[in-house]
Design a protein around this motif. Structure first.
Motif, PDB file in Angstrom:
ATOM      1  N   GLU A 186     -11.508  38.847 -10.557  1.00  0.00           N
ATOM      2  CA  GLU A 186     -11.669  37.856 -11.942  1.00  0.00           C
ATOM      3  C   GLU A 186     -10.610  36.863 -12.233  1.00  0.00           C
ATOM      4  OE1 GLU A 186     -12.594  40.553 -15.078  1.00  0.00           O
ATOM      5  OE2 GLU A 186     -13.882  41.706 -13.881  1.00  0.00           O
ATOM      6  N   GLY A 187      -9.825  36.742 -11.076  1.00  0.00           N
ATOM      7  CA  GLY A 187      -8.789  35.541 -11.208  1.00  0.00           C
ATOM      8  C   GLY A 187      -7.353  36.181 -11.542  1.00  0.00           C
ATOM      9  N   LEU A 188      -6.416  35.183 -11.974  1.00  0.00           N
ATOM     10  CA  LEU A 188      -5.005  35.984 -12.265  1.00  0.00           C
ATOM     11  C   LEU A 188      -5.157  36.708 -13.509  1.00  0.00           C
ATOM     12  CD1 LEU A 188      -3.081  32.813 -11.572  1.00  0.00           C
ATOM     13  CD2 LEU A 188      -3.003  34.940 -10.018  1.00  0.00           C
ATOM     14  N   VAL A 189      -4.392  37.963 -13.542  1.00  0.00           N
ATOM     15  CA  VAL A 189      -4.164  38.760 -14.684  1.00  0.00           C
ATOM     16  C   VAL A 189      -2.762  39.169 -14.741  1.00  0.00           C
ATOM     17  CG1 VAL A 189      -4.903  40.657 -15.773  1.00  0.00           C
ATOM     18  CG2 VAL A 189      -6.329  39.711 -14.240  1.00  0.00           C
ATOM     19  N   ALA A 190      -2.243  39.026 -15.822  1.00  0.00           N
ATOM     20  CA  ALA A 190      -0.689  39.234 -16.068  1.00  0.00           C
ATOM     21  C   ALA A 190      -0.661  40.153 -17.308  1.00  0.00           C
ATOM     22  CB  ALA A 190       0.050  37.957 -16.466  1.00  0.00           C
ATOM     23  N   THR A 191       0.526  41.133 -17.314  1.00  0.00           N
ATOM     24  CA  THR A 191       0.825  42.157 -18.239  1.00  0.00           C
ATOM     25  C   THR A 191       2.231  42.138 -18.205  1.00  0.00           C
ATOM     26  OG1 THR A 191      -1.008  43.524 -17.878  1.00  0.00           O
ATOM     27  CG2 THR A 191       0.667  44.528 -19.077  1.00  0.00           C
ATOM     28  N   PRO A 192       2.953  41.902 -19.716  1.00  0.00           N
ATOM     29  CA  PRO A 192       4.229  42.132 -19.881  1.00  0.00           C
ATOM     30  C   PRO A 192       4.537  43.641 -19.834  1.00  0.00           C
ATOM     31  CG  PRO A 192       3.347  40.632 -21.606  1.00  0.00           C
ATOM     32  CD  PRO A 192       2.260  41.180 -20.887  1.00  0.00           C
ATOM     33  N   LEU A 193       5.667  44.065 -19.058  1.00  0.00           N
ATOM     34  CA  LEU A 193       6.012  45.502 -18.745  1.00  0.00           C
ATOM     35  C   LEU A 193       7.300  45.445 -18.766  1.00  0.00           C
ATOM     36  CD1 LEU A 193       3.462  46.303 -15.647  1.00  0.00           C
ATOM     37  CD2 LEU A 193       3.336  46.988 -18.534  1.00  0.00           C
ATOM     38  N   PRO A 194       7.841  46.350 -19.184  1.00  0.00           N
ATOM     39  CA  PRO A 194       9.321  47.175 -18.808  1.00  0.00           C
ATOM     40  C   PRO A 194       9.261  47.919 -17.564  1.00  0.00           C
ATOM     41  CG  PRO A 194       8.437  48.471 -20.558  1.00  0.00           C
ATOM     42  CD  PRO A 194       7.362  47.518 -20.325  1.00  0.00           C
ATOM     43  N   LEU A 195      10.030  47.364 -16.525  1.00  0.00           N
ATOM     44  CA  LEU A 195      10.259  48.188 -15.163  1.00  0.00           C
ATOM     45  C   LEU A 195      11.555  48.639 -15.159  1.00  0.00           C
ATOM     46  CD1 LEU A 195       8.069  45.223 -13.375  1.00  0.00           C
ATOM     47  CD2 LEU A 195       7.003  47.449 -14.016  1.00  0.00           C
ATOM     48  N   PHE A 196      11.523  49.583 -14.204  1.00  0.00           N
ATOM     49  CA  PHE A 196      13.031  49.881 -13.780  1.00  0.00           C
ATOM     50  C   PHE A 196      13.100  49.722 -12.155  1.00  0.00           C
ATOM     51  CE2 PHE A 196      11.171  54.058 -13.503  1.00  0.00           C
ATOM     52  CZ  PHE A 196      11.639  54.456 -12.165  1.00  0.00           C
TER      53      PHE A 196
END
Length: 206
Positions: free
Chosen positions: A33-43
């Motif tokens: 469905e195209g580009l998808v982005a999610t803001p996430l805290p990652l370690f």
């Protein structure tokens, strides 16, 4: 990412520190469905793999995890950044051949996304993320402070993710292409700002 030689950063220790300092990333995937982005805290598990491995989780209601990624995912980490005024360059008084720019730190981590729902793995990820951000507090909160059955119920609402980094790109654009006098002028201008990001960039230039 566009990486002129003057701004390119390849030192893994420097890149890993920038990723830790950024704390929040944007996870970008290409889907049907195209580009998808999610803001996430990652370690970052720096010891896993040649470039390290990222861990985090998304809400089960987030459609991004349900859309099969096409190719590698991209985790974007943005560090301190600030506007650079031409008026801070001493060279402006000499020839006026100056324009505004932006100084910043950025790291791009690429790799395949592995998703998991195992409760024990999710608990480990949530516990490590919590310890990472609660650690500096005078009275840190721990996942174990909450009732175990409550935590188990909360875990059912998330999907874990693991991203083994296959490629790491870093950029520290800190006026390295300017003269020593111009760099000093930019650092002084940023340091005088009331914006914490500006001040952080000034310290990086020091």
């Amino acid at each position: 990412m566009y990486l002129p030689p003057a701004f390119r950063e390849d030192d893994h220790a420097v890149l890993h520190e920038a990723m830790r300092e950024a704390r929040l990333a944007n996870l970008v995937t290409m889907t049907p469905e195209g580009l998808v982005a999610t803001p996430l805290p990652l370690f970052l598990a720096a010891e896993e793999g040649p470039h390290g491995t990222l861990y985090g989780h998304v809400a089960r209601a987030n459609p991004q995890w349900k859309l099969p990624p096409q190719g590698e995912a991209l985790a974007l980490f943005t560090g301190p950044h600030g506007y650079v005024s031409p008026s801070w360059y001493p060279s402006k008084a000499e020839h006026h051949k100056v324009v505004p720019t932006w100084n910043y730190v950025a790291v791009h981590a690429y790799g395949p996304v592995e998703l998991f729902e195992d409760a024990d793995r999710l608990l480990s990820v949530v516990s490590r993320l919590t310890a990472l951000h609660e650690g500096p507090r005078a009275q840190p909160w721990s996942v174990s402070d909450a009732p175990a059955d409550f935590i188990r119920a909360q875990l059912r609402g998330i999907i874990g993710l693991r991203l083994p980094i296959t490629r790491l790109e870093g950029k520290r654009k800190l006026s390295q292409n300017r003269s020593e006098a111009d760099r000093a002028g930019v650092a002084a201008g940023l340091a005088a700002s009331e914006n914490p990001d500006d001040q952080a960039v000034a310290r990086l230039m020091g």
